[in-house]
Scaffold this motif. Structure first.
Motif, PDB file in Angstrom:
ATOM      1  N   ASP A 476      -7.589 102.594  13.675  1.00 50.59           N
ATOM      2  CA  ASP A 476      -8.062 101.621  14.662  1.00 50.59           C
ATOM      3  C   ASP A 476      -7.128 100.427  14.786  1.00 50.59           C
ATOM      4  OD1 ASP A 476     -10.407 103.126  15.117  1.00 50.59           O
ATOM      5  OD2 ASP A 476     -11.293 102.270  13.295  1.00 50.59           O
ATOM      6  N   GLU A 477      -6.569  99.992  13.651  1.00 49.78           N
ATOM      7  CA  GLU A 477      -5.740  98.786  13.664  1.00 49.78           C
ATOM      8  C   GLU A 477      -4.780  98.819  12.481  1.00 49.78           C
ATOM      9  OE1 GLU A 477      -6.250  93.906  13.662  1.00 49.78           O
ATOM     10  OE2 GLU A 477      -7.973  95.209  13.272  1.00 49.78           O
ATOM     11  N   LEU A 478      -3.526  98.489  12.746  1.00 47.15           N
ATOM     12  CA  LEU A 478      -2.539  98.411  11.672  1.00 47.15           C
ATOM     13  C   LEU A 478      -2.655  97.073  10.964  1.00 47.15           C
ATOM     14  CD1 LEU A 478       0.615 100.045  13.277  1.00 47.15           C
ATOM     15  CD2 LEU A 478      -0.654 100.878  11.309  1.00 47.15           C
ATOM     16  N   GLN A 479      -2.819  97.132   9.653  1.00 45.33           N
ATOM     17  CA  GLN A 479      -2.920  95.934   8.824  1.00 45.33           C
ATOM     18  C   GLN A 479      -2.062  96.126   7.581  1.00 45.33           C
ATOM     19  OE1 GLN A 479      -7.714  95.402   9.873  1.00 45.33           O
ATOM     20  NE2 GLN A 479      -7.012  95.565   7.760  1.00 45.33           N
ATOM     21  N   GLU A 480      -1.769  95.046   6.898  1.00 48.41           N
ATOM     22  CA  GLU A 480      -1.011  95.119   5.651  1.00 48.41           C
ATOM     23  C   GLU A 480      -1.802  95.805   4.554  1.00 48.41           C
ATOM     24  OE1 GLU A 480       2.018  94.354   4.972  1.00 48.41           O
ATOM     25  OE2 GLU A 480       2.695  93.150   6.671  1.00 48.41           O
ATOM     26  N   ALA A 481      -3.142  95.648   4.570  1.00 50.59           N
ATOM     27  CA  ALA A 481      -3.982  96.206   3.513  1.00 50.59           C
ATOM     28  C   ALA A 481      -5.347  96.552   4.090  1.00 50.59           C
ATOM     29  CB  ALA A 481      -4.119  95.220   2.360  1.00 50.59           C
ATOM     30  N   TYR A 482      -6.042  97.440   3.382  1.00 53.10           N
ATOM     31  CA  TYR A 482      -7.369  97.885   3.813  1.00 53.10           C
ATOM     32  C   TYR A 482      -8.279  97.971   2.594  1.00 53.10           C
ATOM     33  CZ  TYR A 482      -4.852  99.486   7.987  1.00 53.10           C
ATOM     34  OH  TYR A 482      -4.065  99.552   9.108  1.00 53.10           O
ATOM     35  N   GLN A 483      -9.548  97.711   2.817  1.00 59.15           N
ATOM     36  CA  GLN A 483     -10.561  98.012   1.807  1.00 59.15           C
ATOM     37  C   GLN A 483     -11.451  99.108   2.373  1.00 59.15           C
ATOM     38  OE1 GLN A 483     -13.999  95.386   0.620  1.00 59.15           O
ATOM     39  NE2 GLN A 483     -12.860  95.322  -1.315  1.00 59.15           N
ATOM     40  N   ILE A 484     -11.448 100.237   1.702  1.00 62.73           N
ATOM     41  CA  ILE A 484     -12.203 101.397   2.161  1.00 62.73           C
ATOM     42  C   ILE A 484     -13.077 101.877   1.011  1.00 62.73           C
ATOM     43  CG2 ILE A 484     -12.051 103.758   3.045  1.00 62.73           C
ATOM     44  CD1 ILE A 484      -9.299 102.984   4.201  1.00 62.73           C
ATOM     45  N   ASP A 485     -14.401 101.831   1.219  1.00 62.45           N
ATOM     46  CA  ASP A 485     -15.356 102.224   0.165  1.00 62.45           C
ATOM     47  C   ASP A 485     -15.060 101.493  -1.135  1.00 62.45           C
ATOM     48  OD1 ASP A 485     -16.614 103.949   1.919  1.00 62.45           O
ATOM     49  OD2 ASP A 485     -15.376 105.665   1.333  1.00 62.45           O
ATOM     50  N   THR A 486     -14.867 100.202  -1.036  1.00 63.49           N
ATOM     51  CA  THR A 486     -14.631  99.269  -2.158  1.00 63.49           C
ATOM     52  C   THR A 486     -13.260  99.438  -2.816  1.00 63.49           C
ATOM     53  OG1 THR A 486     -15.543 100.608  -3.990  1.00 63.49           O
ATOM     54  CG2 THR A 486     -17.124  99.337  -2.659  1.00 63.49           C
ATOM     55  N   VAL A 487     -12.429 100.339  -2.318  1.00 62.67           N
ATOM     56  CA  VAL A 487     -11.094 100.537  -2.887  1.00 62.67           C
ATOM     57  C   VAL A 487     -10.063  99.877  -1.983  1.00 62.67           C
ATOM     58  CG1 VAL A 487      -9.365 102.227  -3.610  1.00 62.67           C
ATOM     59  CG2 VAL A 487     -11.810 102.723  -3.924  1.00 62.67           C
ATOM     60  N   ASN A 488      -9.136  99.120  -2.579  1.00 67.20           N
ATOM     61  CA  ASN A 488      -8.085  98.449  -1.825  1.00 67.20           C
ATOM     62  C   ASN A 488      -6.862  99.359  -1.688  1.00 67.20           C
ATOM     63  OD1 ASN A 488      -9.517  95.994  -1.474  1.00 67.20           O
ATOM     64  ND2 ASN A 488      -8.983  95.396  -3.575  1.00 67.20           N
ATOM     65  N   TYR A 489      -6.334  99.461  -0.485  1.00 65.00           N
ATOM     66  CA  TYR A 489      -5.146 100.266  -0.207  1.00 65.00           C
ATOM     67  C   TYR A 489      -4.095  99.403   0.472  1.00 65.00           C
ATOM     68  CZ  TYR A 489      -8.244 104.291  -0.955  1.00 65.00           C
ATOM     69  OH  TYR A 489      -9.132 105.199  -1.486  1.00 65.00           O
ATOM     70  N   THR A 490      -2.848  99.526   0.040  1.00 65.69           N
ATOM     71  CA  THR A 490      -1.737  98.833   0.678  1.00 65.69           C
ATOM     72  C   THR A 490      -0.628  99.832   0.977  1.00 65.69           C
ATOM     73  OG1 THR A 490      -0.741  98.281  -1.460  1.00 65.69           O
ATOM     74  CG2 THR A 490      -2.224  96.640  -0.481  1.00 65.69           C
ATOM     75  N   TRP A 491       0.195  99.490   1.954  1.00 63.36           N
ATOM     76  CA  TRP A 491       1.319 100.350   2.315  1.00 63.36           C
ATOM     77  C   TRP A 491       2.367 100.340   1.220  1.00 63.36           C
ATOM     78  CZ3 TRP A 491       0.934 103.370   6.545  1.00 63.36           C
ATOM     79  CH2 TRP A 491       0.007 103.020   7.521  1.00 63.36           C
ATOM     80  N   GLN A 492       2.873 101.493   0.881  1.00 58.17           N
ATOM     81  CA  GLN A 492       3.934 101.650  -0.106  1.00 58.17           C
ATOM     82  C   GLN A 492       5.247 101.936   0.615  1.00 58.17           C
ATOM     83  OE1 GLN A 492       3.003 101.225  -3.495  1.00 58.17           O
ATOM     84  NE2 GLN A 492       1.104 100.661  -2.434  1.00 58.17           N
ATOM     85  N   GLY A 493       6.349 101.495   0.033  1.00 57.61           N
ATOM     86  CA  GLY A 493       7.651 101.752   0.637  1.00 57.61           C
ATOM     87  C   GLY A 493       8.414 100.462   0.881  1.00 57.61           C
ATOM     88  N   PRO A 494       9.450 100.494   1.692  1.00 58.77           N
ATOM     89  CA  PRO A 494       9.815 101.614   2.560  1.00 58.77           C
ATOM     90  C   PRO A 494      10.445 102.787   1.813  1.00 58.77           C
ATOM     91  CG  PRO A 494      11.429  99.856   2.770  1.00 58.77           C
ATOM     92  CD  PRO A 494      10.346  99.334   1.882  1.00 58.77           C
ATOM     93  N   PHE A 495      10.181 103.993   2.337  1.00 59.41           N
ATOM     94  CA  PHE A 495      10.806 105.224   1.884  1.00 59.41           C
ATOM     95  C   PHE A 495      11.728 105.707   3.010  1.00 59.41           C
ATOM     96  CE2 PHE A 495       6.318 105.638   0.096  1.00 59.41           C
ATOM     97  CZ  PHE A 495       6.643 104.982  -1.086  1.00 59.41           C
ATOM     98  N   TYR A 496      12.812 106.372   2.633  1.00 55.41           N
ATOM     99  CA  TYR A 496      13.840 106.715   3.616  1.00 55.41           C
ATOM    100  C   TYR A 496      13.987 108.226   3.760  1.00 55.41           C
ATOM    101  CZ  TYR A 496      14.918 101.804   3.657  1.00 55.41           C
ATOM    102  OH  TYR A 496      14.815 100.445   3.807  1.00 55.41           O
ATOM    103  N   GLY A 497      14.250 108.640   5.004  1.00 54.45           N
ATOM    104  CA  GLY A 497      14.508 110.046   5.284  1.00 54.45           C
ATOM    105  C   GLY A 497      13.685 110.552   6.444  1.00 54.45           C
ATOM    106  N   GLY A 498      14.149 111.631   7.052  1.00 50.98           N
ATOM    107  CA  GLY A 498      13.408 112.255   8.131  1.00 50.98           C
ATOM    108  C   GLY A 498      12.233 113.065   7.634  1.00 50.98           C
ATOM    109  N   THR A 499      12.336 113.565   6.407  1.00 47.56           N
ATOM    110  CA  THR A 499      11.247 114.281   5.742  1.00 47.56           C
ATOM    111  C   THR A 499      10.892 113.540   4.460  1.00 47.56           C
ATOM    112  OG1 THR A 499      11.861 116.459   6.612  1.00 47.56           O
ATOM    113  CG2 THR A 499      10.581 116.427   4.577  1.00 47.56           C
ATOM    114  N   ILE A 500       9.621 113.351   4.241  1.00 44.01           N
ATOM    115  CA  ILE A 500       9.137 112.670   3.035  1.00 44.01           C
ATOM    116  C   ILE A 500       8.186 113.606   2.287  1.00 44.01           C
ATOM    117  CG2 ILE A 500       7.862 110.688   2.120  1.00 44.01           C
ATOM    118  CD1 ILE A 500      10.495 109.877   3.410  1.00 44.01           C
ATOM    119  N   HIS A 501       8.467 113.797   0.999  1.00 43.38           N
ATOM    120  CA  HIS A 501       7.538 114.494   0.104  1.00 43.38           C
ATOM    121  C   HIS A 501       6.596 113.466  -0.513  1.00 43.38           C
ATOM    122  CE1 HIS A 501       9.290 118.548  -0.163  1.00 43.38           C
ATOM    123  NE2 HIS A 501      10.477 117.971  -0.109  1.00 43.38           N
TER     124      HIS A 501
END
Length: 654
Positions: A476-501
């Motif tokens: 719905d909206e891009l944010q730096e962090a989210y709280q979902i079902d009481t768990v905090n999530y933040t974006w990790q990275g940056p990671f580089y490459g056209g394919t990411i495992h």
């Protein structure tokens, strides 16, 4: 005839044979060399090939003083304004140097030049090979020669010819012609190599300073053999004399000094009917080594051979550990049929062959393998549906130069930190490989594009309770962090490459631990203008082995059976309309057609001028085998995939 004119004509012929004047050579005044020489010093001088007064000399010398290893393949090259001098201790060394000369050529203002330089060069490993499995899928002589030419151009020196498999025994036997009957084969029925074909192939390799290693894969992988001969089991007492006859017949086709190795497989004996009698393998070992004076190679893991102290083991899989006291060849990390073209080339580059910087008395080198286990519609699909040519170039680099740092498995599934020495080295190699793609592989499948400038941020995995369709506020909206079902999530990275495992299917260290849930990946693409282009888009790459391993294959309207999604500037991109939707996992006899992004038509995307937002949703289930994604804008140019110029990437959350 004037000697200098003769030398000039020899040099010109050498370069034309190499195909270098059939393409545009004016892109860069400093040619891209692959593999990179061990010692290289550029000069500002140019050798003018139009001036017949200039001198080209190649000669055998007693030694190359600065060469540190494998001096029989070493060479010394000096290119100046008035001469090209190539020296080596053997004809093989001269041939290796000639391949470098071909890559030094370029055109400027309609004139042909060689870039001035001084090179001393030698291979880190004495065995640098490539294997094709023609037992499962027959390949024409023309197609094999095309690949052998590429091996020679990039200084690989072994062609491993895997000529027997469950679907067919594909080398002619005049003693047992029933082996080549169509009735004994399950694919490409009746297709095999005559003994004259085999001799021609050995000769073709030898002329290019390549050793052909033939493999009869027994006692496993022997369905065609058993069917043709009427044997229920490989322990049948009639098996041993037949295989001895076949070995004798094979060795009669080429002398030991030309074909010094015989490979007898011995791997994957999984069924009781494949188990050999106690005397079979020792008898074959004795026949190869004592009677015929050849080296025996066997796979490891593989069957134990009683009394064996001399075989060379070819390591494969995570269980492929060196056998004490035995020399070995490394193939553990380099099965092209499992590799994605983008992340896979980084894996090959950062593989440390034999776990060492160079060979020694036990570590002989490595062989890059193409096991297209699945059936194919057309033989050339093997080159289209596996990253064969990018793989050969990458393996050429690492097997010739050696990976000097002991980096373990750290970068087999992820790139080093941006700006680090290792990151910059691979980025420079990528630039060289792309230059070679454009110069030398026009019209040939070469699925690789620049990727080191593509950056991503990844969030997750968000617990989804096993529901891959679960929807989260990230959509719905891009944010730096989210709280979902009481768990905090933040974006990790940056990671580089056209394919990411997210995590690697063989367990190599990656960015996230192996958990089920939903990931999101984000990047922005800056375009200098509004434009429509193609894009490589894929999820959880399909190996060309084991049918649709990790299946079932998705239905129409799905990118994958885990239901990933792709948004570009907030608009959902429709999944492809598949040729063969919904196939089960165990479908290895049904050929691939459009399963992976790099051999189907690129997905059409439209970029506006300025920044464009890309959001990917990547659910993974407990049994999701490959956990990865690919998104790369591309252009298709007469069948060759290239980068879209002037795009920029940023994973900054805005």
């Amino acid at each position: 005839m004037n000697t200098n004119l003769l030398h000039y004509r020899l040099l010109t012929a050498l370069l034309i044979v190499g195909g270098l004047f059939s393409c545009n050579l004016e892109k860069d005044l400093t040619p891209a060399l692959i593999p990179m020489p061990q010692q290289l010093e550029w000069s500002t001088q140019l050798f003018d090939m139009a001036d017949s007064s200039n001198c080209f000399v190649q000669r055998i010398v007693s030694n190359i003083p600065d060469a540190q290893l494998n001096c029989d393949e070493a060479y010394r090259l000096k290119v100046s304004a008035d001469s090209v001098i190539l020296e080596a201790t053997t004809e093989t060394g001269l041939f290796r140097g000639q391949q470098t000369i071909k890559q030094l050529a370029y055109e400027k203002s309609g004139k042909r030049y060689l870039k001035g330089c001084t090179i001393v060069d030698w291979p880190a490993f004495r065995i640098r090979g490539f294997m094709q499995d023609v037992g499962r899928n027959f390949q024409s002589m023309e197609m094999l020669k095309e690949q052998i030419d590429v091996l020679a151009a990039y200084k690989l020196n072994v062609f491993h010819f895997h000529v027997t498999e469950n679907p067919g025994w594909r080398l002619e036997s005049k003693i047992y012609p029933q082996l080549n009957s169509a009735e004994s084969m399950s694919r490409q029925k009746g297709k095999y190599y005559s003994q004259e074909d085999f001799k021609e192939l050995v000769k073709y390799c030898r002329e290019r300073k390549i050793t052909l290693i033939p493999e009869f894969d027994i006692p496993g992988h022997s369905a065609a053999f058993r069917k043709a001969m009427g044997f229920e089991t490989m322990s049948d007492p009639r098996v041993q004399p037949v295989l001895i006859d076949l070995l004798d017949e094979l060795c009669s086709l080429s002398p030991a000094e030309v074909m010094p190795y015989i490979h007898l497989g011995t791997d994957e004996v999984w069924h009781s009917y494949e188990k050999p009698s106690p005397t079979l393998l020792p008898a074959l070992l004795e026949r190869v080594t004592q009677h015929h004076g050849r080296e025996l190679i066997v796979w490891r893991p593989g069957q134990h051979i009683e009394g064996d102290s001399v075989s060379i083991t070819q390591l494969w899989s995570s269980g492929g550990h060196p056998k004490p006291g035995h020399r070995y060849i490394d193939c553990r990390l380099n099965y092209l049929n499992h590799l994605d073209p983008l992340a896979g080339m980084a894996q090959l580059y950062f593989e440390r062959i034999n776990g060492a910087a160079h060979d020694d008395s036990m570590r002989l080198g490595g062989i890059l393998c193409c096991w297209n286990d699945n059936n194919v519609n057309d033989e050339y699909d093997i080159l289209k549906q596996n990253p064969v040519y990018p793989g050969i170039l990458t393996y050429s680099e690492t097997s010739w130069t050696g990976q000097k740092r002991d980096i373990g498995e750290n970068y087999l599934a992820k790139l080093p930190e941006k700006g680090s020495e290792l990151f910059n080295e691979f980025s420079a190699f990528e630039d060289r490989m792309i230059e070679h793609r454009d110069k030398y592989f026009a019209g040939k499948p070469f699925p690789y594009v620049k990727q080191m400038n593509i950056e991503w941020k990844v969030l997750g995995p968000i617990a989804n309770g096993g529901d891959v369709n679960a929807r989260f506020s990230v959509e719905d909206e891009l944010q730096e962090a989210y709280q979902i079902d009481t768990v905090n999530y933040t974006w990790q990275g940056p990671f580089y490459g056209g394919t990411i495992h997210m995590n690697h299917f063989f367990g190599y260290p990656s960015y996230f631990s192996k958990e089920e849930g939903t990931y999101y990946a984000y990047t922005q693409i800056w375009s200098p203008k509004e434009q429509t282009m193609g894009a490589w888009i894929g999820f959880h790459d399909w190996s060309r082995s084991g049918g649709r391993r990790g299946g079932p294959f998705p239905q129409n309207g799905e990118w994958h059976n885990t239901h990933p999604k792709v948004w570009l500037n907030g608009e959902l991109l429709a999944a492809p309309k598949w040729n063969l939707p919904g196939l089960a996992s165990n479908t290895e006899e049904i050929p691939f057609t459009d399963e992976n992004y790099f051999f189907r038509k690129p997905h059409s995307i439209h970029l506006k001028k300025g920044w464009n937002k890309v959001l990917l949703k990547i659910p993974v289930k407990k049994d999701t085998w490959k956990r990865m994604f690919t998104f790369v804008p591309v252009l298709e140019d007469n069948g060759t995939i290239r980068e879209v110029e002037d795009l920029k990437f940023s994973a900054e959350i805005k």
